[in-house]
Design a protein around this motif. Structure first.
Motif, PDB file in Angstrom:
ATOM      1  N   GLN A 209       0.828  -1.215   0.000  1.00 21.56           N
ATOM      2  CA  GLN A 209       0.000   0.000   0.000  1.00 21.56           C
ATOM      3  C   GLN A 209       0.856   1.257   0.000  1.00 21.56           C
ATOM      4  O   GLN A 209       0.401   2.321  -0.396  1.00 21.56           O
ATOM      5  CB  GLN A 209      -0.966  -0.022   1.195  1.00 21.56           C
ATOM      6  CG  GLN A 209      -1.960  -1.187   1.107  1.00 21.56           C
ATOM      7  CD  GLN A 209      -3.115  -1.106   2.085  1.00 21.56           C
ATOM      8  OE1 GLN A 209      -3.134  -0.255   2.968  1.00 21.56           O
ATOM      9  NE2 GLN A 209      -4.087  -1.987   1.929  1.00 21.56           N
ATOM     10  N   HIS A 253      -7.243   3.646  -3.637  1.00 21.04           N
ATOM     11  CA  HIS A 253      -6.118   3.878  -2.736  1.00 21.04           C
ATOM     12  C   HIS A 253      -5.833   5.368  -2.491  1.00 21.04           C
ATOM     13  O   HIS A 253      -5.703   5.810  -1.356  1.00 21.04           O
ATOM     14  CB  HIS A 253      -4.871   3.191  -3.284  1.00 21.04           C
ATOM     15  CG  HIS A 253      -3.666   3.466  -2.461  1.00 21.04           C
ATOM     16  ND1 HIS A 253      -3.503   2.923  -1.205  1.00 21.04           N
ATOM     17  CD2 HIS A 253      -2.605   4.286  -2.672  1.00 21.04           C
ATOM     18  CE1 HIS A 253      -2.382   3.371  -0.691  1.00 21.04           C
ATOM     19  NE2 HIS A 253      -1.820   4.192  -1.550  1.00 21.04           N
ATOM     20  N   LEU A 256      -8.076   7.233  -0.002  1.00 20.46           N
ATOM     21  CA  LEU A 256      -8.245   6.801   1.388  1.00 20.46           C
ATOM     22  C   LEU A 256      -7.815   7.869   2.390  1.00 20.46           C
ATOM     23  O   LEU A 256      -8.566   8.194   3.324  1.00 20.46           O
ATOM     24  CB  LEU A 256      -7.487   5.488   1.628  1.00 20.46           C
ATOM     25  CG  LEU A 256      -7.993   4.306   0.793  1.00 20.46           C
ATOM     26  CD1 LEU A 256      -7.123   3.080   1.012  1.00 20.46           C
ATOM     27  CD2 LEU A 256      -9.446   3.996   1.112  1.00 20.46           C
ATOM     28  N   ALA A 257      -6.629   8.441   2.186  1.00 22.96           N
ATOM     29  CA  ALA A 257      -6.155   9.453   3.133  1.00 22.96           C
ATOM     30  C   ALA A 257      -7.081  10.674   3.147  1.00 22.96           C
ATOM     31  O   ALA A 257      -7.487  11.132   4.227  1.00 22.96           O
ATOM     32  CB  ALA A 257      -4.714   9.829   2.819  1.00 22.96           C
ATOM     33  N   VAL A 260     -10.295   9.860   5.047  1.00 27.85           N
ATOM     34  CA  VAL A 260     -10.117   9.827   6.492  1.00 27.85           C
ATOM     35  C   VAL A 260      -9.935  11.250   7.030  1.00 27.85           C
ATOM     36  O   VAL A 260     -10.492  11.616   8.072  1.00 27.85           O
ATOM     37  CB  VAL A 260      -8.934   8.904   6.869  1.00 27.85           C
ATOM     38  CG1 VAL A 260      -8.610   9.023   8.344  1.00 27.85           C
ATOM     39  CG2 VAL A 260      -9.272   7.468   6.498  1.00 27.85           C
ATOM     40  N   GLU A 271      -9.731   8.151  18.332  1.00 24.71           N
ATOM     41  CA  GLU A 271      -8.717   7.114  18.361  1.00 24.71           C
ATOM     42  C   GLU A 271      -9.070   6.078  19.416  1.00 24.71           C
ATOM     43  O   GLU A 271      -9.616   6.414  20.471  1.00 24.71           O
ATOM     44  CB  GLU A 271      -7.370   7.756  18.704  1.00 24.71           C
ATOM     45  CG  GLU A 271      -6.241   7.087  17.982  1.00 24.71           C
ATOM     46  CD  GLU A 271      -4.906   7.698  18.357  1.00 24.71           C
ATOM     47  OE1 GLU A 271      -4.667   8.853  17.953  1.00 24.71           O
ATOM     48  OE2 GLU A 271      -4.138   7.013  19.065  1.00 24.71           O
ATOM     49  N   ALA A 275      -6.003   2.919  16.690  1.00 20.99           N
ATOM     50  CA  ALA A 275      -6.752   2.915  15.429  1.00 20.99           C
ATOM     51  C   ALA A 275      -7.703   4.105  15.402  1.00 20.99           C
ATOM     52  O   ALA A 275      -8.172   4.563  16.438  1.00 20.99           O
ATOM     53  CB  ALA A 275      -7.542   1.620  15.299  1.00 20.99           C
ATOM     54  N   ARG A 296      -8.830   3.549  10.038  1.00 21.88           N
ATOM     55  CA  ARG A 296      -7.369   3.412   9.860  1.00 21.88           C
ATOM     56  C   ARG A 296      -6.841   2.550  10.984  1.00 21.88           C
ATOM     57  O   ARG A 296      -7.058   2.855  12.154  1.00 21.88           O
ATOM     58  CB  ARG A 296      -6.675   4.767   9.847  1.00 21.88           C
ATOM     59  CG  ARG A 296      -5.309   4.699   9.176  1.00 21.88           C
ATOM     60  CD  ARG A 296      -4.573   6.022   9.197  1.00 21.88           C
ATOM     61  NE  ARG A 296      -4.238   6.392  10.571  1.00 21.88           N
ATOM     62  CZ  ARG A 296      -4.042   7.642  10.988  1.00 21.88           C
ATOM     63  NH1 ARG A 296      -4.173   8.665  10.142  1.00 21.88           N
ATOM     64  NH2 ARG A 296      -3.741   7.890  12.239  1.00 21.88           N
ATOM     65  N   LYS A 297      -6.182   1.468  10.581  1.00 22.42           N
ATOM     66  CA  LYS A 297      -5.713   0.515  11.583  1.00 22.42           C
ATOM     67  C   LYS A 297      -4.532   1.083  12.351  1.00 22.42           C
ATOM     68  O   LYS A 297      -3.919   2.083  11.942  1.00 22.42           O
ATOM     69  CB  LYS A 297      -5.322  -0.798  10.893  1.00 22.42           C
ATOM     70  CG  LYS A 297      -6.535  -1.477  10.256  1.00 22.42           C
ATOM     71  CD  LYS A 297      -6.212  -2.849   9.717  1.00 22.42           C
ATOM     72  CE  LYS A 297      -5.790  -2.766   8.259  1.00 22.42           C
ATOM     73  NZ  LYS A 297      -5.695  -4.071   7.611  1.00 22.42           N
ATOM     74  N   GLY A 300      -1.373   1.890  10.620  1.00 22.45           N
ATOM     75  CA  GLY A 300      -1.410   2.939   9.596  1.00 22.45           C
ATOM     76  C   GLY A 300      -2.109   2.477   8.318  1.00 22.45           C
ATOM     77  O   GLY A 300      -2.399   3.287   7.434  1.00 22.45           O
ATOM     78  N   PHE A 302      -5.039   0.995   5.758  1.00 22.61           N
ATOM     79  CA  PHE A 302      -6.479   1.213   5.618  1.00 22.61           C
ATOM     80  C   PHE A 302      -7.136  -0.120   5.307  1.00 22.61           C
ATOM     81  O   PHE A 302      -6.591  -0.921   4.561  1.00 22.61           O
ATOM     82  CB  PHE A 302      -6.770   2.191   4.487  1.00 22.61           C
ATOM     83  CG  PHE A 302      -6.165   3.539   4.698  1.00 22.61           C
ATOM     84  CD1 PHE A 302      -6.741   4.439   5.577  1.00 22.61           C
ATOM     85  CD2 PHE A 302      -4.996   3.907   4.034  1.00 22.61           C
ATOM     86  CE1 PHE A 302      -6.177   5.683   5.774  1.00 22.61           C
ATOM     87  CE2 PHE A 302      -4.430   5.156   4.222  1.00 22.61           C
ATOM     88  CZ  PHE A 302      -5.018   6.052   5.096  1.00 22.61           C
ATOM     89  N   ALA A 306     -12.648   1.516   5.193  1.00 24.25           N
ATOM     90  CA  ALA A 306     -12.185   2.788   4.619  1.00 24.25           C
ATOM     91  C   ALA A 306     -12.380   2.769   3.107  1.00 24.25           C
ATOM     92  O   ALA A 306     -12.810   3.752   2.495  1.00 24.25           O
ATOM     93  CB  ALA A 306     -10.714   3.008   4.967  1.00 24.25           C
TER      94      ALA A 306
END
Ligand code: ARG
Length: 552
Positions: A209, A253, A256-257, A260, A271, A275, A296-297, A300, A302, A306
């Motif tokens: 990833q 991909h 995803l950021a 989040v 949190e 996570a 988010r695990k 770090g 996803f 997610a």
């Protein structure tokens, strides 16, 4: 030639709507609730719900309705049972509408006035593994959904949410780097027994990833190979998914950021043990506390949730979809409920958009447990289809016919039962020539086709004499409400049951009413019945994704 048919111009070609429109003026806005019924041609259930609001006996309300409704000679009405109104349709009306249907390529089913953009998320196998019977249901049910919605005129976007970005890939790649040519099953065996390998697999996912080139190289080859295999399987199954419909987890991909970050900015994340989690209201864990949706695990990475949030946001905000269908097994019910809840909170799922988990139960073995091969593994789909075709070849050795019948039988068995319950995979039952099976319907279609072939050219027109003609004709006029209803409920077993009933009525008609040897006039009328019956069966089977060979 009989008398000219009554004018039906501008009238809807389905009697349900026609009769409802006639009853409506006598109901002051209440739902006429006209349906096919085993007790009459049609039945109105309007009086029953009215009884409570009006504080009157339902039979009195029904009697009023009978007295006030102007049916214009299209039907006769009478009170029945606890307060139903039985409607008996005039033969001339049935004959006139059926004659019109014979000239309508869409069999009285109009295209929708307001097409929706519908995303059908289906098949979605995990790409590291071979396609097994586990993904058969999603593939078959989803394809039926895509077909029926498309035929009604909606904009259908097929989305094959390939699992190409998760743990099983990390595991396989990690394994192949050490054992070139190894198999998924070997990798899984090691994974199950070695915590050390589990940890390396997890780190491999993180590397993948993060864009590590060595990992991605292998990943690309594996995914390309899987896609080829899948397309071969889809083609064999008669499933309309193409290469352009792959929208694997990996394709989200880059989103995803940002997804989040947006959830965080909207204050939807907190949190928990490292996570990042959303806590949609109303979801309770087994211990009775709030249930988190992990976006988010702690390492770090996803995960599945997610990706689904990113996919959903893309589908509504970028594609502009107004109906989202997820054809996925019942065990993922909570997952989707939570994803939908978080997406609503984030503003990605406005009220005007419907998100539906089109859930289904498992394919079961004779023992009532998950369907497995003798060795206890998941059954590879290719082997299953091979067996279906081999078994069907006993009925007809022609390879094309055996494929159509064998694969049709498997698909029909899947679609013919309520999708929410599991069903027992039973070769003998699905391939039987009698009962609610694919072969029964295919044989009925082939029988009608052969009559039509022998009948030659004729002018369509219907006059009804025999009860079996009338019963068949009436059922042919009920196709539209069935299709429209199924497009909404996605209860394909209702379409299957309709086709089964239709084939049975055709067979009775065929036993009782000679077609080719009938007197002139009657012959044309019966050929018209055959024609509309053949087209309806063929279209219905096609909407279910099942082939209908003309000769068996
Ligand atoms: N790959 C998933 C599984 O095998 C199914 C994907 C369903 N679609 C989705 N958007 N989550 O369970």
């Amino acid at each position: 030639m009989g008398p000219p048919p009554p004018r039906t111009d501008g009238l809807p070609m389905n009697l349900e709507a026609l009769l409802a429109a006639r009853l409506a003026p006598a109901l002051d806005g209440a739902d006429p609730a006209v349906r096919r019924s085993p007790h009459a041609d049609y039945q109105s259930g309007a009086a029953l719900p009215l009884a409570r609001t009006l504080g009157r006996a339902p039979r009195d309300i029904a009697a009023d309705l009978v007295a006030r409704a102007d049916l214009g000679g299209l039907a006769t009405a009478e009170v029945s049972g606890p307060g139903f109104v039985n409607l008996t349709v005039a033969d001339e009306l049935i004959a006139a509408v059926l004659t019109e249907l014979a000239g309508d390529a869409r069999l009285g089913v109009p295209r929708v006035e307001h097409p929706q953009t519908v995303i059908v998320d289906y098949s979605g196998p995990n790409a590291a593994k071979e396609l097994t019977v586990g993904h058969l249901r999603s593939t078959v049910i989803g394809d039926a959904a895509a077909r029926i919605l498309e035929w009604l005129g909606h904009d259908v976007v097929r989305a094959n949410h390939l699992g190409d970005w998760g743990t099983s890939f990390g595991m396989l790649i990690e394994y192949l780097l050490e054992h070139p040519g190894g198999t998924y099953l070997d990798a899984r065996t090691l994974f199950a027994s070695s915590p050390e390998f589990q940890e390396r697999s997890r780190l491999r996912v993180v590397k993948m990833q993060a864009g590590d080139e060595e990992t991605l190289d292998l990943w690309r080859k594996l995914v390309a190979g899987t896609k080829d295999q899948l397309l071969t399987a889809y083609q064999r199954l008669g499933v309309t998914l193409t290469g352009g419909d792959f929208a694997g987890e990996s394709s989200y991909h880059d989103q995803l950021a940002p997804v989040v970050a947006e959830l965080e900015a909207k204050g939807l994340l907190t949190e928990s043990d490292g996570a990042l989690c959303a806590w949609p209201a109303g979801f309770v864990s087994r211990e009775g506390g709030p249930l988190p949706l992990i976006v988010r695990k702690s390492d770090g990475g996803f995960g599945y949730a997610a990706t689904d949030l990113a996919a959903l946001r893309h589908r509504t905000l970028s594609v502009g979809a107004t109906r989202l269908l997820y054809v996925v097994g019942s065990p993922q019910r909570t997952h989707f409920e939570m994803v939908f809840a978080v997406a609503r909170a984030a503003g990605w799922l406005p009220e005007s958009v419907s998100a539906e988990h089109v859930e289904f139960g498992s394919v079961l073995g004779a023992d009532g447990k998950m369907f497995r091969s003798r060795s206890g593994d998941a059954v590879p789909l290719a082997a299953l289809l091979d067996e279906a075709v081999t078994r069907a070849a006993v009925l007809n050795p022609d390879p094309a016919v055996a494929a159509a019948v064998g694969i049709g039988a498997v698909k029909y068995a899947d679609l013919g039962a309520d999708r929410r319950s599991g069903y027992v995979f039973d070769w003998d039952r699905m391939l039987a020539l009698t009962g609610n099976t694919g072969p029964y319907l295919q044989y009925a279609y082939a029988r009608i086709s052969s009559i039509l072939d022998k009948g030659g050219a004729f002018t369509a027109g219907v006059t009804l004499g025999e009860p079996a003609e009338r019963a068949l004709a009436l059922e042919l006029l009920a196709f539209e409400p069935v299709v429209t209803g199924v497009a909404q409920s996605l209860e394909f077993h209702r379409l299957a049951a309709y086709l089964y009933g239709l084939a049975a009525l055709f067979n009775t008609f065929h036993q009782q009413c000679p077609v080719l040897r009938a007197a002139p006039g009657v012959r044309e009328s019966r050929l018209t019945l055959c024609l509309v019956a053949a087209r309806t069966l063929r279209r219905g089977l096609d909407l279910l994704g099942i082939a209908s060979p003309a000769r068996l």
